[in-house]
Design an enzyme around this catalytic site. Structure first.
Site, PDB file in Angstrom:
ATOM      1  N   SER A  95       6.143  -6.707   7.392  1.00  0.00           N
ATOM      2  CA  SER A  95       6.060  -8.102   7.778  1.00  0.00           C
ATOM      3  C   SER A  95       4.671  -8.449   8.332  1.00  0.00           C
ATOM      4  CB  SER A  95       7.139  -8.394   8.817  1.00  0.00           C
ATOM      5  OG  SER A  95       6.913  -9.630   9.404  1.00  0.00           O
ATOM      6  N   SER A  96       4.129  -7.580   9.148  1.00  0.00           N
ATOM      7  CA  SER A  96       2.817  -7.857   9.765  1.00  0.00           C
ATOM      8  C   SER A  96       1.714  -7.923   8.721  1.00  0.00           C
ATOM      9  CB  SER A  96       2.474  -6.774  10.795  1.00  0.00           C
ATOM     10  OG  SER A  96       3.497  -6.690  11.742  1.00  0.00           O
ATOM     11  N   GLY A  98       2.358  -8.816   5.463  1.00  0.00           N
ATOM     12  CA  GLY A  98       2.663 -10.056   4.747  1.00  0.00           C
ATOM     13  C   GLY A  98       2.158 -11.271   5.499  1.00  0.00           C
ATOM     14  N   ARG A  99       2.224 -11.221   6.804  1.00  0.00           N
ATOM     15  CA  ARG A  99       1.776 -12.356   7.627  1.00  0.00           C
ATOM     16  C   ARG A  99       0.270 -12.536   7.595  1.00  0.00           C
ATOM     17  NH1 ARG A  99       6.102 -12.671  12.528  1.00  0.00           N
ATOM     18  NH2 ARG A  99       7.753 -11.618  11.386  1.00  0.00           N
ATOM     19  N   GLU A 122      -0.658  -2.219  -5.542  1.00  0.00           N
ATOM     20  CA  GLU A 122      -1.292  -3.289  -6.340  1.00  0.00           C
ATOM     21  C   GLU A 122      -1.503  -4.449  -5.386  1.00  0.00           C
ATOM     22  OE1 GLU A 122       2.263  -2.901  -7.761  1.00  0.00           O
ATOM     23  OE2 GLU A 122       1.796  -0.992  -8.689  1.00  0.00           O
ATOM     24  N   GLN A 139       6.195   0.340   3.983  1.00  0.00           N
ATOM     25  CA  GLN A 139       7.239   1.226   4.492  1.00  0.00           C
ATOM     26  C   GLN A 139       8.054   1.759   3.324  1.00  0.00           C
ATOM     27  OE1 GLN A 139       9.819  -1.120   7.047  1.00  0.00           O
ATOM     28  NE2 GLN A 139       9.101  -2.983   6.033  1.00  0.00           N
TER      29      GLN A 139
HETATM   30  O1  LIG Z   1       4.214   0.076  -6.402  1.00  0.00           O
HETATM   31  C1  LIG Z   1       4.494   1.188  -6.874  1.00  0.00           C
HETATM   32  C2  LIG Z   1       5.746   1.445  -7.490  1.00  0.00           C
HETATM   33  C3  LIG Z   1       5.993   2.723  -7.986  1.00  0.00           C
HETATM   34  N1  LIG Z   1       5.056   3.712  -7.861  1.00  0.00           N
HETATM   35  C4  LIG Z   1       5.313   5.068  -8.360  1.00  0.00           C
HETATM   36  C5  LIG Z   1       6.710   5.556  -8.054  1.00  0.00           C
HETATM   37  C6  LIG Z   1       7.403   5.597  -9.361  1.00  0.00           C
HETATM   38  O2  LIG Z   1       8.290   6.703  -9.417  1.00  0.00           O
HETATM   39  C7  LIG Z   1       6.262   5.734 -10.354  1.00  0.00           C
HETATM   40  C8  LIG Z   1       6.555   5.150 -11.702  1.00  0.00           C
HETATM   41  O3  LIG Z   1       6.979   3.828 -11.523  1.00  0.00           O
HETATM   42  P1  LIG Z   1       7.718   3.055 -12.687  1.00  0.00           P
HETATM   43  O4  LIG Z   1       8.789   3.925 -13.256  1.00  0.00           O
HETATM   44  O5  LIG Z   1       8.070   1.685 -12.213  1.00  0.00           O
HETATM   45  O6  LIG Z   1       6.489   2.933 -13.718  1.00  0.00           O
HETATM   46  P2  LIG Z   1       6.454   2.914 -15.284  1.00  0.00           P
HETATM   47  O7  LIG Z   1       5.370   2.013 -15.690  1.00  0.00           O
HETATM   48  O8  LIG Z   1       7.829   2.652 -15.823  1.00  0.00           O
HETATM   49  O9  LIG Z   1       6.002   4.419 -15.576  1.00  0.00           O
HETATM   50  P3  LIG Z   1       6.846   5.640 -16.196  1.00  0.00           P
HETATM   51  O10 LIG Z   1       6.932   5.343 -17.663  1.00  0.00           O
HETATM   52  O11 LIG Z   1       6.034   6.854 -15.869  1.00  0.00           O
HETATM   53  O12 LIG Z   1       8.200   5.611 -15.507  1.00  0.00           O
HETATM   54  O13 LIG Z   1       5.164   5.051  -9.762  1.00  0.00           O
HETATM   55  C9  LIG Z   1       3.834   3.471  -7.252  1.00  0.00           C
HETATM   56  O14 LIG Z   1       2.996   4.359  -7.125  1.00  0.00           O
HETATM   57  N2  LIG Z   1       3.591   2.204  -6.783  1.00  0.00           N
END
Ligand SMILES: O=c1ccn([C@H]2C[C@H](O)[C@@H](COP(=O)(O)OP(=O)(O)OP(=O)(O)O)O2)c(=O)[nH]1
Length: 178
Positions: A95-96, A98-99, A122, A139
């Protein structure tokens, strides 16, 4: 169901949840606070192409911090390396944070059972904001899963984000065939 603080600790004892570095003070009632790692990255090209390998430039956040600008997508990384062998981890904002107008992921922050790595963030911002290495940024929450898992993320041959890193990782969408 979301794991409580006690259950997160119990899973860490069992080794089914790993968080490195770990500090007791970062454990919330049902979450664990993660921090912004040392590196940020931006894409080289102004126009990205979902079919191509869009390359990034990685840089270190200086000691005096770095001012993020609206309209630019930054990739960040958690300071914490995590392993989650039996639960579904989710990365949520704070939250902090996001704020301050900071978003830490562009879409759902769902992780996979078997994901063993730092988390790429991202990051986008609503207004210019100075950020610092080591600041609390998000978190982790852990969900129980129903049913047996056939493919753990760390044993999937086509998983894109398995290679251990302390730097942000760019989109590997180009590995998908479409
Ligand atoms: O904001 C995020 C969300 C996920 N992950 C990590 C955890 C997750 O287990 C992995 C793959 O995420 P996801 O399955 O959504 O990605 P994909 O594009 O479907 O890749 P893949 O084909 O390897 O599953 O990336 C991150 O590092 N950042």
């Amino acid at each position: 169901m979301i794991l409580s603080d006690q259950q997160i600790l119990a899973e860490m004892e069992r080794g089914t949840i790993v968080i490195e570095p770990y500090e007791r003070s970062c454990l919330g009632t049902n979450s664990y606070d993660v921090h912004l790692g040392r590196y940020l990255a931006t894409y080289r090209d102004a126009v990205l192409d979902a079919r191509k390998h869009n390359k990034i430039d990685v840089f270190e956040i200086p000691a005096e911090g770095f001012v993020l600008q609206p309209g630019i997508l930054y990739l960040g990384v958690t300071e914490e390396y995590t392993e989650t062998h039996a639960h579904v981890p989710f990365l949520e904002g704070k939250s902090s944070v996001g704020r301050l107008g900071i978003d830490i992921h562009a879409t759902a922050g769902k992780g996979d059972i078997g994901f063993c790595n730092t988390w790429t963030l991202e990051i986008s911002v609503s207004m210019p904001v100075r950020i610092y290495h080591g600041m609390p940024v998000g978190q982790l929450i852990y969900f129980t899963v129903e049913g047996e898992v056939e493919n753990l993320y760390n044993s999937k041959p086509n998983a894109k984000y398995n290679q251990r890193t302390v730097k942000p990782v760019e989109s590997m969408m180009w590995k998908n065939e479409f």
